[in-house]
Design a protein around this motif. Structure first.
Motif, PDB file in Angstrom:
ATOM      1  N   ASP A   1     -43.664  34.900 -21.832  1.00  0.00           N
ATOM      2  CA  ASP A   1     -43.027  35.487 -23.018  1.00  0.00           C
ATOM      3  C   ASP A   1     -43.121  37.011 -23.008  1.00  0.00           C
TER       4      ASP A   1
ATOM      5  N   GLU B   1     -40.494  38.230 -20.688  1.00  0.00           N
ATOM      6  CA  GLU B   1     -39.180  38.027 -21.304  1.00  0.00           C
ATOM      7  C   GLU B   1     -38.909  39.069 -22.385  1.00  0.00           C
TER       8      GLU B   1
ATOM      9  N   CYS C   1     -47.413  37.586 -28.137  1.00  0.00           N
ATOM     10  CA  CYS C   1     -46.621  36.574 -27.443  1.00  0.00           C
ATOM     11  C   CYS C   1     -47.505  35.380 -27.117  1.00  0.00           C
TER      12      CYS C   1
ATOM     13  N   THR D   1     -47.227  33.173 -24.516  1.00  0.00           N
ATOM     14  CA  THR D   1     -47.505  32.963 -23.093  1.00  0.00           C
ATOM     15  C   THR D   1     -47.294  34.249 -22.300  1.00  0.00           C
TER      16      THR D   1
END
Length: 296
Positions: free
Chosen positions: A56, A59, A51, A53
């Motif tokens: 992320d 999420e 990912c 970030t």
């Protein structure tokens, strides 16, 4: 389900085991310290999802595309990674484990580059902070913050420009076919990053020894002192305390606390209501095995 009922359920199902093929999201890309932590904790099993970030990663769990997330939470040289603490508060997920990785930064560049050709250096802000003494020797270089150390290395490899360099691991240099212009450039040679493994569900794996919680206290004299005293009464060792400012409440803070000791279901069942009574807000973050320091 209230917290004490959730804890009772987690204890009744413990110790839980990792799934056979877990889906693991981590911040970074191939060659990152996050990938290394993921491979080590999950022992090379499962499917890893890089990912860009930290957000992320959360999420990915939120959308159900990953079972676990792996995130750096503190470094032995530069301290806590505040963004991850803020995201733990925001998403209300749980810490189920931890991993530590020895950090050895290198200055990486495309073939044909040398220290004299470099003009721009890419890395995560932590990479710059941990290599500041080395960077001070080259004040003419422009340090450009990037999402992750290894993502910075991948970018420099893609550009193939001798004026560009990245601060990342030696393994990242091997993966992206970059030269090592300088090795072990972090100012501390005992530099270690602690990663946490997060889950949507409250789980207790085998032999948990560390508890992480968060709380917000009323803004009055002695409030924090009273809470600290409670841990002493229960003979618990506070091994970390961190504060983060509350949005829209100036000069009010959310405290993150880690503690160890002789912790049982009964300990938590008695301790937590006392803290909840004294706090305006309480969040249970996890009860999990500490990293085996003999592995570093």
């Amino acid at each position: 389900m209230n917290l004490l009922s959730a804890l009772e359920k987690a204890f009744s199902e413990s110790p839980q085991n990792l799934e056979e093929n877990p889906r693991v999201a981590y911040a970074g890309t191939r060659g990152s310290y996050g990938e290394e932590a993921s491979l080590s904790f999950f022992k090379g099993t499962g499917e890893l999802f890089p990912c860009k970030t930290f957000d992320d990663v959360f999420e990915a769990l939120n959308q159900g595309t990953s079972d676990y997330g792996v995130l750096p939470i503190e470094n032995s040289s530069t301290g806590s990674i505040s963004t991850v603490y803020d995201l733990l508060s925001k998403y209300q997920y749980y810490i189920v484990g931890e991993e530590e990785v020895r950090v050895r930064h290198c200055l990486l560049a495309p073939k044909g580059a040398n220290l004299q050709t470099i003009k721009e250096v890419y890395s995560h802000p932590q990479g710059f902070s941990q290599s500041q003494d080395f960077l001070n020797e080259y004040p003419q270089w422009q340090c450009i913050p990037y999402y992750n150390t290894a993502i910075g290395a991948a970018y420099v490899a893609q550009k193939n420009d001798p004026n560009l360099a990245a601060i990342a691991s030696k393994r990242a240099g091997e993966i992206y076919d970059l030269l090592v212009l300088a090795e072990d450039i972090n100012f501390s040679q005992t530099n270690v990053t602690r990663f946490v493994i997060i889950s949507r569900e409250l789980k207790f794996f085998k032999d948990p020894t560390r508890v992480s919680i968060a709380f917000h206290l009323p803004h009055r004299p002695g409030a924090l002192y009273e809470i600290i005293g409670v841990f002493s009464v229960f003979s618990l060792n506070l091994c970390k305390i961190e504060s983060r400012p509350l949005l829209n409440q100036n000069w009010e803070y959310l405290f993150f606390v880690d503690f160890t000791g002789n912790i049982s279901q009964n300990t938590l069942a008695n301790l937590i209501p006392i803290i909840q009574e004294k706090a305006d807000y309480f969040q249970f973050l996890g009860y999990y095995p500490q990293y085996d320091q003999t592995k570093i």
